[in-house]
Design an enzyme around this catalytic site. Structure first.
Site, PDB file in Angstrom:
ATOM      1  N   CYS A  73       1.825  -0.151  10.389  1.00  0.00           N
ATOM      2  CA  CYS A  73       2.817  -1.053   9.799  1.00  0.00           C
ATOM      3  C   CYS A  73       2.758  -2.432  10.478  1.00  0.00           C
ATOM      4  O   CYS A  73       2.883  -2.544  11.697  1.00  0.00           O
ATOM      5  CB  CYS A  73       4.214  -0.454   9.937  1.00  0.00           C
ATOM      6  SG  CYS A  73       5.502  -1.482   9.182  1.00  0.00           S
ATOM      7  N   ARG A  75       0.810  -1.224   0.000  1.00  0.00           N
ATOM      8  CA  ARG A  75       0.000   0.000   0.000  1.00  0.00           C
ATOM      9  C   ARG A  75       0.846   1.279   0.000  1.00  0.00           C
ATOM     10  O   ARG A  75       0.301   2.380   0.023  1.00  0.00           O
ATOM     11  CB  ARG A  75      -0.919   0.001   1.228  1.00  0.00           C
ATOM     12  CG  ARG A  75      -1.926  -1.148   1.206  1.00  0.00           C
ATOM     13  CD  ARG A  75      -2.558  -1.352   2.565  1.00  0.00           C
ATOM     14  NE  ARG A  75      -1.572  -1.812   3.548  1.00  0.00           N
ATOM     15  CZ  ARG A  75      -1.863  -2.091   4.821  1.00  0.00           C
ATOM     16  NH1 ARG A  75      -3.100  -1.945   5.259  1.00  0.00           N
ATOM     17  NH2 ARG A  75      -0.930  -2.523   5.653  1.00  0.00           N
TER      18      ARG A  75
HETATM   19 CO    CO Z   1       4.994  -1.665   6.943  1.00  0.00          CO
END
Ligand code: CO
Length: 228
Positions: A111, A56
């Site tokens: 993340c 992404r």
């Molecule tokens: Co990441």
């Protein structure tokens, strides 16, 4: 012979990618005649991007630049380790051969690598790769606790970027470049996968003399600083 289950679907996925590629190359050539011929002769990017492998967060797209404008290294959770010859080789080439003027370490909120380190998930090899994020978690436990349960991952995402900027600045590659008088700035950015926006974490370092003040300041503000 019957096709393997799922084979047709896989085949279609790849065919679509190749078709996309032809259409893309054609479009670029129409909009910018001679683009590929010119680029084939030389690359002169001004920026080295060190980002997360997350699908992404594609470097070129989110900063709106064409091929040739950004030299890219990506790995899980945008790590810069002094024993990682892959990352160091990219940095050395970017600094000494391409002479980029900016190095951007770009993390992102949410993340998965940071989350895994925070929750101490057992993921095999990735545990070793993410080891230092666990250390940042301990080192900055007061900031993370102050962020609250909801925002602790995003706080650690920012702290991870700042620590990696610190690592970049401490490499012999950067230290030597600055000693030679090379014009080279290191930045820490973070990307919101929820809204597509980048934020500057205000840890820009343009020489060894900036380091103490920049990192002392960065580690004394509440985090996360840019979450909506
Ligand atoms: Co990441």
């Amino acid at each position: 012979m019957p096709a393997m289950p799922g084979f047709d679907e896989r085949d279609r996925t790849l065919a679509r990618l190749l078709e996309n590629n032809r259409a893309w190359a054609e479009r670029i050539n129409t909009e910018h005649p001679g683009f590929f011929e010119k680029l084939a002769r030389q690359q002169a990017p001004e920026v080295l991007w060190i980002g997360c492998s997350d699908s992404r967060v594609p470097a070129n797209e989110i900063i709106g630049v064409m091929p040739g404008e950004v030299f890219v290294h990506r790995n899980v959770a945008n790590q810069v380790m002094h024993v990682d010859f892959n990352c160091l080789a990219v940095m050395q080439y970017a600094v000494e051969a391409l002479r980029v003027r900016h190095i951007i370490v770009c993390g992102h909120y949410g993340c998965g690598g940071v989350k895994a380190a925070l929750r101490r998930h057992e993921l095999g090899l990735l545990d070793n790769w993410l080891f230092s994020i666990g250390e940042f978690r301990r080192k900055h436990s007061a900031i993370i606790a102050a962020a609250g349960k909801e925002a602790e991952t995003d706080a650690l995402c920012e702290l991870n970027v700042i620590e990696q900027v610190h690592n970049v600045c401490n490499t012999s590659i950067l230290q030597q470049a600055w000693r030679r008088g090379q014009d080279l700035a290191v930045h820490g950015w973070i990307y919101g996968i929820n809204d597509g926006h980048l934020h500057d974490l205000a840890v820009t370092v343009t020489g060894p003399e900036d380091m103490d003040e920049t990192f002392t300041a960065a580690f004394s503000v509440p985090r996360p600083a840019h979450r909506r």
